[in-house]
Motif scaffolding. Structure first.
Motif, short mmCIF file in Angstrom:
data_model
loop_
_atom_site.label_atom_id
_atom_site.label_comp_id
_atom_site.label_asym_id
_atom_site.label_seq_id
_atom_site.Cartn_x
_atom_site.Cartn_y
_atom_site.Cartn_z
N GLY A 22 20.62 -24.15 -15.07
CA GLY A 22 20.49 -23.18 -16.17
C GLY A 22 19.11 -22.55 -16.26
N GLU A 53 31.66 -16.51 -21.38
CA GLU A 53 30.70 -15.51 -21.83
C GLU A 53 29.53 -16.13 -22.60
OE1 GLU A 53 30.32 -12.43 -21.08
OE2 GLU A 53 32.15 -12.33 -19.89
N TYR A 57 24.29 -13.32 -28.96
CA TYR A 57 22.85 -13.12 -29.12
C TYR A 57 22.53 -13.20 -30.62
CZ TYR A 57 18.39 -10.58 -28.81
OH TYR A 57 17.07 -10.20 -28.89
N ARG A 59 20.10 -16.01 -28.66
CA ARG A 59 20.34 -17.32 -28.04
C ARG A 59 19.05 -18.05 -27.74
NH1 ARG A 59 23.94 -15.80 -22.80
NH2 ARG A 59 25.88 -15.40 -23.88
N PHE A 269 10.63 -20.33 -16.14
CA PHE A 269 10.63 -19.08 -16.92
C PHE A 269 9.22 -18.52 -17.07
CE2 PHE A 269 14.42 -21.00 -19.46
CZ PHE A 269 15.25 -20.78 -18.39
N ASN B 209 15.72 -6.88 -26.08
CA ASN B 209 16.22 -8.17 -26.57
C ASN B 209 15.26 -9.30 -26.18
OD1 ASN B 209 18.30 -6.46 -27.08
ND2 ASN B 209 19.90 -7.76 -26.23
N GLY B 216 16.61 -12.78 -15.09
CA GLY B 216 18.06 -12.95 -15.04
C GLY B 216 18.50 -14.37 -14.82
N CYS B 218 17.63 -17.19 -17.20
CA CYS B 218 17.86 -18.00 -18.41
C CYS B 218 19.05 -17.51 -19.23
CB CYS B 218 16.61 -18.07 -19.26
SG CYS B 218 16.15 -16.54 -20.10
N LEU B 219 19.44 -16.26 -19.05
CA LEU B 219 20.60 -15.67 -19.76
C LEU B 219 20.41 -15.65 -21.28
CD1 LEU B 219 23.55 -17.33 -17.76
CD2 LEU B 219 22.22 -15.31 -17.17
N CYS B 220 19.18 -15.46 -21.73
CA CYS B 220 18.91 -15.44 -23.17
C CYS B 220 18.98 -14.04 -23.78
CB CYS B 220 17.53 -16.03 -23.45
SG CYS B 220 17.45 -17.82 -23.15
N VAL B 222 20.84 -11.40 -23.60
CA VAL B 222 22.07 -10.67 -23.31
C VAL B 222 22.44 -9.61 -24.35
CG1 VAL B 222 23.11 -12.44 -21.88
CG2 VAL B 222 23.44 -12.49 -24.37
N GLY B 228 33.07 -6.29 -22.81
CA GLY B 228 32.97 -7.53 -23.57
C GLY B 228 32.19 -8.61 -22.86
N HIS B 229 31.57 -8.28 -21.72
CA HIS B 229 30.76 -9.27 -21.00
C HIS B 229 29.32 -9.24 -21.50
CE1 HIS B 229 34.06 -10.01 -18.39
NE2 HIS B 229 34.02 -8.82 -17.80
N ASN B 230 28.70 -10.41 -21.50
CA ASN B 230 27.28 -10.49 -21.84
C ASN B 230 26.46 -10.22 -20.59
OD1 ASN B 230 27.37 -11.11 -24.61
ND2 ASN B 230 27.94 -13.22 -24.14
N VAL B 231 25.63 -9.19 -20.64
CA VAL B 231 24.79 -8.86 -19.48
C VAL B 231 23.31 -9.02 -19.85
CG1 VAL B 231 26.47 -7.32 -18.42
CG2 VAL B 231 24.81 -6.37 -20.01
#
Lengths: 301, 247
Positions: A22, A53, A57, A59, A269, B209, B216, B218-220, B222, B228-231
Motif C-alpha cells: 500500500g 474503489e 475522499y 482519505r 512517500f 486534493n 500514485g 498511496c492512493l490518498c 483521489v 465512478g472510479h477513484n483516480v
C-alpha cells in the motif's frame, strides 16, 4: 564484504529490506527513483478478488510524525494484477510478494488459488489487519479464532511461503501470533497501522471521510519495536518488522528486537529512494561495527 | 535545490530555486507540480505539493508561488536565500497547449501555474486571455508578469481591483474561446466548469486534493471520474478535462 542475505524459512532475500504493502504501488511507480532489483523484495498493494474503489475522499490526514489513511484497499483486483502487472515484474531479481486481502474467507482462498500458478511469486502476505474496511480485514486479525481461521484456509490454498500480517489493535499480539503460527504460517509481519482519528476543529469535522483511519509513520515506531520484540520471543517462525522505519538506524532497531526482515512503508512517500538508502545505511553500520553478517544482530536485545 | 530568492508577491511568497549541483532543470509542462520537503519542521511530516509557477531557462531557476496556509507552507515561506530544499519534480500530467484562443482562469494562489502556461502559449505565438480572481487586491500577485504574457481581466470579492465579484462574472468569460483552463479553489472551479458547459467551451481544471506521495502509490488524493472510479490527482492529474470527472 558484509553479508546482508537473510532467509525467512525457505524464502531467500538478498537483503532484509522489503516495502510495505500500500505504500509502493506495484513497484513501477518507483522505478524512476531506484533499481527495484536492489531491494530484498517488494510487497505489492493489497489485492482482492474483485476490484475495489476504496473509501471516499478525504482519505489522508497528516499528523505529528506520521499520517492517518483510510484508503480502504482500493485496487484493481487479482485478475488485473495477473494480466497486467505480473508480466512486467516477473523478471525482477528481488522477491515480489503479493498482499492478499478479503472480506470473506472464500475470497482470500480464491485469490490464493489464482496466484498459486505464478512461479515468480514465492510468497504472499495475508492481510488480516486492515483497519479501513467494514468487513474482513481487521475483523479477522483481532481475535485468535479469526486469525487462525484465515491462516488455516489460506495455508491450504497457498503452496509457498505464507506471511500473515498482524494488527496492533489487539490486547495481546503474541496470542494472535501464536495462533497463526499454530495454523501453519511461515512468518508473521507486524505492525499494520494503528487505529486513530483526527478532527479539524475549525470545521468541527473529522479529517477523514471514514472518521477513523490507520496511523503510520515514525509516530508508531516505538510501539512496533515493542511488539516485534514480544512476538519474536513468543514464536519460532521468522518475524518481519515494520512501523515508521525512515532510516537504516530504524531498521536495525527492528532487527535487534528480533526481526529477520523489515518493511519500509510511509517513508516511501517522503523519499521515493529511501529503501536503497536504508540498505546502504545497514551495510555501513555493519562495516563500522565489524559485523560480518546481518544475522548476527538479530534478536540481540 | 538552492533557494536563490524569496520575494514577497502580493500576500504570497515567490521562491526561486536552482539545482544545487548546477544541473539543467528537467523539461517541465505547465500544470505539473513539485513535491517540496519541509525542512526543520516540528509538526509537519509530508512533502508539500506546489505547482510550477514559472521556469526561467536563462537563469535555470524554477519559480514556486506559495501561500502560507499552515505550518509546512509557513516554514517554506520563511526559507532564506542560500537554503537547500529537497524537491521531487516534475510530477503530474499538466495542461494541454494546443488551443488557439485559450482563456486561463485563476483564483487565489491558483493563479500560479497560469504564468508558465501563458508563457508556453506565447512561445507558440498565442496570446491568451486571463481572468485572475482573488478575495482582495493583496491576493493578486505577479501582475506585471501576467500582463506581459496575456490580456488580463481581474475580479475581486471586495471590488478592490477589477470588477467586484467572481471570475464567472467577468466580461472575458465568453464562448469565443476554444478552451478554458482553470486553477483555484474547488467551489470556483466547479462554477467555472458549469459556466463552460453552458457556453459549450472545453474546460480543463487543475485539482489540489490532499496528497501524500505525489507518485500514485498511496492512493490518498483521489477524485471520482465519470465512470465512478477513484483516480489519483497526482499521477492521472492534476489537470483533468471536466468531462473525465463526475462533476
Amino acid at each position: 564484504m558484509v553479508n546482508l542475505n537473510v532467509n525467512l524459512g525457505r524464502l531467500h532475500l538478498a537483503n532484509p529490506v522489503l516495502t510495505a504493502s500500500g505504500t509502493f504501488g506495484y513497484g513501477r511507480e518507483f522505478a524512476d527513483f531506484i533499481d527495484l532489483n536492489e531491494l530484498g523484495g517488494f510487497i505489492v498493494k493489497g489485492t482482492t478478488l474483485e476490484p475495489r474503489e476504496g473509501n471516499p475522499y478525504p482519505r489522508m490526514a497528516e499528523t505529528p510524525s506520521g499520517m492517518l489513511n483510510a484508503v480502504g484497499l482500493q485496487n484493481k483486483g487479482v485478475d488485473y494484477f495477473i494480466e497486467n502487472i505480473y508480466p512486467q515484474i516477473s523478471g525482477c531479481k528481488s522477491q515480489v510478494i503479493v498482499n492478499v486481502s478479503g472480506a470473506k474467507i472464500e475470497d482470500y482462498v480464491a485469490v490464493c488459488e489464482k496466484l498459486a500458478p505464478l512461479d515468480k511469486i514465492e510468497a504472499i502476505e495475508v492481510n488480516i489487519s486492515c483497519p479501513n474496511v467494514k468487513q474482513g480485514g481487521m475483523a479477522y486479525g483481532t481475535t485468535t479464532d479469526g486469525a487462525a481461521e484465515v491462516t488455516a484456509a489460506t495455508r491450504k490454498a497457498w503452496p509457498r511461503h505464507l506471511i500473515v500480517k498482524l494488527s496492533p489493535n489487539v490486547t495481546s499480539i503474541t496470542d494472535i501470533a501464536k495462533a497463526v503460527e499454530g495454523e501453519g504460517a511461515d512468518s508473521v509481519s507486524l505492525i499494520n497501522t494503528m487505529l486513530g482519528m483526527a478532527i479539524d476543529v475549525e470545521r468541527r469535522k473529522p479529517m477523514l471521510s471514514t472518521i477513523t483511519g490507520g496511523l503510520s509513520g515514525p509516530a508508531v515506531r516505538p510501539v512496533a519495536v515493542r511488539m516485534v520484540w514480544q512476538v519474536a520471543k513468543a514464536v519460532a517462525i521468522p518475524v518481519i518488522g515494520l512501523g515508521g522505519i525512515m532510516s537504516g538506524r530504524d531498521a536495525l532497531e527492528f532487527i535487534m528486537a528480533g526481526a529477520t526482515a523489515v518493511e519500509v512503508g510511509t517513508a516511501n512517500f517522503i523519499d521515493p529512494s529511501v529503501t536503497v538508502k536504508i540498505i546502504n545505511e545497514i551495510r555501513d553500520y555493519c562495516e563500522r561495527h565489524n559485523i560480518a553478517d546481518i544475522n548476527e544482530l538479530r534478536g540481540i536485545i | 535545490m538552492t533557494v536563490v530568492a524569496n520575494e514577497a508577491a502580493g500576500s504570497y511568497h515567490l521562491l526561486k530555486v536552482t539545482p544545487a549541483d548546477g544541473r539543467q532543470l528537467p523539461e517541465m509542462v505547465p500544470g505539473q507540480f513539485a513535491e517540496v520537503d519541509v525542512p526543520d519542521s516540528k509538526t509537519t511530516f509530508l512533502r508539500r505539493p506546489i505547482s510550477i509557477n514559472n521556469v526561467d531557462s536563462a537563469d535555470n531557476t524554477l519559480w514556486l508561488l506559495i501561500r502560507k496556509t499552515g505550518a509546512g507552507t509557513a516554514s517554506l515561506c520563511a526559507t532564506e536565500t542560500g537554503a537547500k530544499l529537497n524537491i521531487v519534480l516534475p510530477l503530474g500530467n499538466g495542461f494541454s497547449t494546443a488551443a488557439t484562443r485559450p482563456l486561463l482562469i485563476g483564483g487565489g494562489v491558483g493563479i500560479a501555474p497560469l504564468l508558465y502556461l501563458a508563457r508556453k502559449y506565447n512561445e507558440k505565438g498565442v496570446r491568451p486571455t486571463l481572468i485572475l480572481g482573488a478575495r482582495s487586491k493583496g491576493d493578486l500577485a505577479l501582475i506585471e508578469e501576467f500582463e506581459t504574457v496575456g490580456d488580463v481581466f481581474y475580479t475581486t470579492e471586495d471590488g478592490s481591483h477589477g470588477i467586484k465579484g467572481f471570475v464567472t462574472m467577468s466580461e472575458a468569460f465568453t464562448a469565443e474561446h476554444d478552451l478554458i483552463q482553470c486553477c483555484g479553489p474547488m467551489p470556483m472551479m466547479k462554477a467555472v466548469a458549469e459556466r463552460a458547459r453552458q457556453l459549450g467551451v472545453e474546460c480543463e481544471v487543475s485539482l489540489e486534493n490532499m496528497m501524500a506521495c505525489g507518485l500514485g502509490a498511496c492512493l490518498c488524493c483521489v477524485e471520482q471520474d465519470n465512470k465512478g472510479h477513484n483516480v489519483c490527482v497526482c499521477s492521472e492529474g492534476p489537470v483533468f478535462n471536466i468531462n473525465r470527472l463526475s462533476w
